[in-house]
Design an enzyme around this catalytic site. Structure first.
Site, PDB file in Angstrom:
ATOM      1  N   ASN A 109      40.680  23.935  12.964  1.00  0.00           N
ATOM      2  CA  ASN A 109      40.927  22.816  12.059  1.00  0.00           C
ATOM      3  C   ASN A 109      40.587  23.133  10.614  1.00  0.00           C
ATOM      4  OD1 ASN A 109      38.210  23.031  12.853  1.00  0.00           O
ATOM      5  ND2 ASN A 109      37.809  20.885  12.388  1.00  0.00           N
ATOM      6  N   TYR A 110      40.039  24.309  10.370  1.00  0.00           N
ATOM      7  CA  TYR A 110      39.545  24.634   9.032  1.00  0.00           C
ATOM      8  C   TYR A 110      40.154  25.960   8.614  1.00  0.00           C
ATOM      9  CZ  TYR A 110      36.060  25.607   5.355  1.00  0.00           C
ATOM     10  OH  TYR A 110      35.423  25.878   4.166  1.00  0.00           O
ATOM     11  N   ASN A 141      -2.927   4.476  10.350  1.00  0.00           N
ATOM     12  CA  ASN A 141      -3.426   5.025   9.093  1.00  0.00           C
ATOM     13  C   ASN A 141      -3.134   6.496   8.874  1.00  0.00           C
ATOM     14  OD1 ASN A 141      -4.778   2.655   7.978  1.00  0.00           O
ATOM     15  ND2 ASN A 141      -6.003   2.794   9.848  1.00  0.00           N
ATOM     16  N   LYS A 166       4.096   3.161   2.989  1.00  0.00           N
ATOM     17  CA  LYS A 166       3.532   3.082   4.331  1.00  0.00           C
ATOM     18  C   LYS A 166       4.278   2.119   5.250  1.00  0.00           C
ATOM     19  CE  LYS A 166      -0.873   2.445   6.715  1.00  0.00           C
ATOM     20  NZ  LYS A 166      -2.274   1.993   6.575  1.00  0.00           N
ATOM     21  N   ARG A 205      -2.712   8.820   3.476  1.00  0.00           N
ATOM     22  CA  ARG A 205      -3.007   9.691   4.625  1.00  0.00           C
ATOM     23  C   ARG A 205      -1.818   9.845   5.566  1.00  0.00           C
ATOM     24  NH1 ARG A 205      -7.827   7.785   7.830  1.00  0.00           N
ATOM     25  NH2 ARG A 205      -7.517   5.773   6.799  1.00  0.00           N
ATOM     26  N   TYR A 258      36.188  23.402  21.694  1.00  0.00           N
ATOM     27  CA  TYR A 258      35.874  22.679  20.469  1.00  0.00           C
ATOM     28  C   TYR A 258      37.103  21.890  20.042  1.00  0.00           C
ATOM     29  CZ  TYR A 258      35.313  21.721  15.513  1.00  0.00           C
ATOM     30  OH  TYR A 258      35.280  21.100  14.288  1.00  0.00           O
ATOM     31  N   GLY A 286      -7.128  -4.078  -3.628  1.00  0.00           N
ATOM     32  CA  GLY A 286      -7.743  -4.606  -2.419  1.00  0.00           C
ATOM     33  C   GLY A 286      -6.973  -5.770  -1.812  1.00  0.00           C
ATOM     34  N   ARG A 300      51.447  35.137  23.914  1.00  0.00           N
ATOM     35  CA  ARG A 300      50.490  36.161  24.325  1.00  0.00           C
ATOM     36  C   ARG A 300      51.258  37.415  24.691  1.00  0.00           C
ATOM     37  NH1 ARG A 300      49.267  33.024  29.930  1.00  0.00           N
ATOM     38  NH2 ARG A 300      50.824  34.062  31.200  1.00  0.00           N
ATOM     39  N   GLY A 305       0.790  -1.236   0.000  1.00  0.00           N
ATOM     40  CA  GLY A 305       0.000   0.000   0.000  1.00  0.00           C
ATOM     41  C   GLY A 305       0.820   1.283   0.000  1.00  0.00           C
TER      42      GLY A 305
END
Lengths: 470, 470, 470
Positions: free
Chosen positions: C400-401, C241, C25, C18, C380, C86, C454, C14
């Protein structure tokens, strides 16, 4: 309503193997409080002067300690049952102790309660401690249930006649199994009858145990009257025999706590979607969102709002404060008119002053924060004393740990700390000082001084293009 | 189906003392919407042309304002009841006003509704506004309930004969108390009968109040027919008299809203575990996880997924977007194909462009973010305008506050900002510029320039050992 | 108990319009698992040697693939139903295939199951696959329901006599509509009877469909016996259903999973407030708080605690670990004695070693973390390999990017990284090295070296006052 002295035996010796717990059964918590203490709480409410015998066995020291840690006005004795040989045997231990002798001497009525009924109510205890009628051997608590499967059935002479006996499931005939009136293992006995009865119990059954239930047969045999009390709320006497029943009991107990608070004026945004330990106190005009858990000695002051999914354990919140969604606090104090969260984390020994703000993704640990101070974004403040009217920018970190020891950070009143600063503890920011964003502070910042610890910006024209072309 | 004109009196004058609220009872919200407006919404659906009389008293200005802020097509009059002397008195005020005179003149049928029934349904209003039969004095709404305790019992001649009267709990005989058919305080009257009836009511009772219920006796005395309508769904007419009942009503109302959306195609991962205000709109093919709360004017576009424990208040989300667990948003706009969270915080006036990503532990405030832009980790972006195709690394902070004022940050298209950078606002990152990680940016970064503001790394060989030996 | 061979037809062709889903389904998941697989799981438990015919149609390739991805011992054939005409037509397709011919040849009994019954139980399958009595044409599953609305009513000769037919709601007389025994669309047929029957079905009805139900009439006409089996638990045969029924089924299925775990020793702090996929494994002595969702192949080791609102999908957690409130993990591994959260985020391919700690507001992605390592606050860590006995302070970021590629960070054993440091990847922190707080690390830190990057702190006395006066 109370009889002169009420005597109660509580059966608390069992192991509770199906609970899969390292704790003795009666100490397993329901909504944060051991089952046995729930029972004692209700008994205390109903009969504050009761004489209690707690029959202990498995891990008896822990059980005794748990009870003695409480402040009950009742007089509580502990009776050891060295071997677990059934309910009848447990009661026999109690009755043959000094505690039991007093009950017999004084002709008391003795209520026997299993120790695994965390949903017991004050009303039930009150009801079952009312004196027996003259001549009655005992009073038996029963219930009419839709599905009696597993319970002992109450067999009466005729449909509504006197009780003849209780038949266990496995011994019941098909016809007896249809009976919907069941025994609830709660009885009140005349002390004398009980004393004689338990001494005479036999263990000639499959389990080789002594059953208290058999005393009903004794009473019938001696033609003594048996009273019954049918209890309308089966929930009140739900036993807890496995973690499933434990979790069901917890849900029911929680719904009672919620209802009590709601009727007293607490506004739950949706019913039964928060969890509140029975030990928690909540003031007037408080709103609580779904998914929130309040545990232990937590107190919420009048007019405060607790957002969704907040977790507070042993946290005292003042008045008109707002704890926003997902905030998580333990063993801390939050003042009045404070805003916390969403997603703030108050680790133990945090103390947030009135009118202050602890914002999102901020962690506070073992720190005292003054009044009208703001720590609004993504910061970690640990082992610090922060004054009043302080503004701490985003990304502030107390470098409190050097790999060996923890050190303290002191931020005095009226300090302004820019964003992304670190305090390498031990270090002090004196009154009214100002720290430029991006600074790592390693030495004292003097009163009204500006501290700066960052590199000057260099711009390299066109370089970004080169980077992109790499 | 609608009669030519439907007249409805809504009783909205009460204080609601047991609600413990500073709001008048009918304005207390259920699922974010005042009770009275829920009722008016249902009446509007059932009878969009109805003539309404809202009887006001306590804090009447607030009540009138709340109703007038809505766009109803119904014609709504406000009738003041200066003293609260019972339901009969309230209706009398309405009937003796111009509104009531019109009802009498036009021989209308008048439905009387209490103002504290937030679960009233359109079907019930439709049913009760169908015209009375010729000759009937009134129609009375009743229900058959398992536990009639506290309700007025419907006394009939014989078991199913005509109604004789309603007896209040306290006045009922033991036999009458067994009656399970109860009155629901909802009636439809012929206007003429009602007008005469309320004028004749007496207050010779314990409370010294005028009761609308007494009109049933009037009708019987005058041999006028009384219709009854038995309502099958007791839930629909649950009154709200304390915060407990309020929270229960909220849960029921929420389950109706959830069911409506689910039948229309919204996929709730588990039923009744999310909370959705009735005002929220949800598109096709949307999935919603448990623990989520959607409030106010929130709209979720088709194909979007809302993770667990998300809170959105007045947030418009586009199509195919994903709002992951624990994200928290207020008064903001999220575009289409956007990913937010988990644990992102969109403070008011955030506007996130299509295809962008706002990641975990990121706070956005009063900022516009362009398309295909990524702010993926632990950052605070406030008072900023960020362009498209921008990449902002972890730990970025807009230093928007200098202790006195807020300043703006501008990040133009195609900018790349490394991690742990700060923008000391006001400051601009021009198109295509690149910022090295760890930089505090205080001046404009020119187009395609590289900005760097950090110290060169110095390595001290063997020093770590010394630190550890300290 | 099992008959020699059990044959089962499952109707899985089927569309399920709905359901508003792009999936066919029977592939729509309930608690994370497609409905059809829930059914096959139960059949597998009840009848591991069964011969199965899955009738497929809509998106048949997807359905076949889903079934074939599983390791069932049952022999499963797929029968295509090219047009959906059916239930009778679907079964006809199966019976006229080789699969059906074998069933007829071997005189098997054929159970027919709809493919949208995710709550089917093993017991029901066992019961319905017991051999028919000699001479019976079929066995019909029925239920007595309080509200039969929408079901086909079972019409018997007399009250308890043999079944005559099933009448659909719309064809039922008012009297027939009062019948509370309903058919459940589950039947067991003799293969020969079924084969002849489905070949003879007609579609002269409103829908122009072939109904399997009509075979009852055939049996009656041929005077063949019809057995009935009345099922006591209507829940087991709830069809799905629409998304509302789907969400209801999910809740019921979840409560079964919870109960199974609780009876086996898992301590849920409150019943039915967590969601656990049926595929999840949980060890002894595990505690689970409300609001938590465990999905997919997640496994929780003995003695671990999962806090409130945790989300784990395909995460393996070791023993005695604690995952605190709001933590979110996918496709990751957490060792034993680990503490995670609250509000930690383990993105895919995170692997946390024993005795380590991942604290609040920390994001780990595609990284391996060693043992006894602490990353406790707001950090992170992505694309990294972190050793054992490492301490990473608050606000650490792996950069990392670079705008184009992702690069790796390596942190070897015994490294100490102060707070607010960044690792500009690719970069290595060698054994025992130490990084000062606030450093941006761009080059290798050698073994036991101290790295610092720093600026020195400059204090400008009195400057803060000037700033405030601006």
């Amino acid at each position: 309503m109370a009889s002169p002295t009420t005597s109660i035996i509580i059966l608390a010796a069992g192991l509770g193997k199906r609970m899969f717990s390292s704790l003795p059964k009666v100490l397993i918590p329901v909504c944060g409080r051991p089952m046995l203490l729930h029972i004692l709480d209700r008994v205390q409410e109903a009969q504050p002067q009761a004489r209690i015998a707690v029959v202990v066995g498995h891990q008896k020291d822990k059980v005794i300690e748990a009870v003695q840690s409480q402040k009950y006005s009742m007089k509580i004795s502990f009776i050891e049952q060295t071997e677990q040989k059934g309910t009848g045997h447990a009661v026999k231990c109690a009755m043959q102790s000094d505690w039991g002798k007093t009950a017999v001497d004084k002709k008391e009525h003795v209520l026997v309660l299993p120790g695994d009924l965390p949903l017991l109510t004050t009303e039930l205890v009150r009801d079952m401690t009312e004196p027996l009628k003259r001549g009655s051997a005992l009073k038996l608590l029963t219930a009419i249930v839709a599905d009696p499967l597993g319970y002992g059935r109450v067999i009466r002479r005729g449909k509504k006649g006197p009780v003849l006996r209780i038949v266990e499931e496995k011994d019941a005939s098909p016809l007896e199994r249809l009976i919907q009136e069941v025994g609830l293992s709660i009885y009140t006995f005349g002390a004398q009858f009980l004393n004689v009865g338990v001494a005479a119990l036999k263990n000639d059954n499959a389990q080789k145990e002594y059953y208290l239930t058999d005393l009903i047969g004794h009473a019938v045999a001696k033609k003594r009257a048996i009273e019954t009390r049918t209890w309308d709320i089966p929930e009140d006497v739900r036993g807890v025999n496995n973690p499933y029943e434990l979790a069901v009991a917890a849900k029911i107990l929680n719904s009672r706590v919620i209802k009590r608070h709601a009727l007293a004026g607490v506004r739950f945004v949706s019913i039964n979607d928060a969890r509140v330990d029975p030990t928690v106190k909540i003031g007037q005009d408080v709103t609580i969102y779904p998914g929130t858990i309040l545990e232990g000695s937590t107190e919420i002051g009048a007019g405060s709002t607790i957002g969704m999914n907040v977790y507070l354990k042993n946290v005292r919140v003042g008045e008109r404060s707002e704890i926003k969604a997902g905030s998580y606090g333990e063993n801390s104090v939050v003042g009045s008119d404070v805003r916390v969260g969403p997603y703030a984390h108050l680790r133990p020994d945090s103390d947030i002053g009135n009118h202050s703000k602890i914002g999102n993704f901020v962690e506070i640990k073992k720190s005292k924060i003054g009044e009208h101070t703001s720590i609004a974004h993504l910061s970690y403040v640990g082992d610090a004393v922060v004054g009043s009217n302080v503004n701490i920018g985003c990304g502030f970190v107390t470098c409190n740990y050097d790999g060996a020891k923890k050190h303290q950070t002191v931020v005095e009143d009226n300090v302004f700390i820019g964003s992304d600063c670190q305090a390498v503890a031990p270090v002090t920011f004196k009154k009214g000082s100002y720290v430029a964003s991006g600074s790592t502070i390693t030495e004292t910042v003097e009163e009204d001084a500006l501290a700066i610890a960052r590199s000057r910006q260099i711009n390299k024209p066109g370089y970004a293009k080169k980077i992109r072309q790499k």
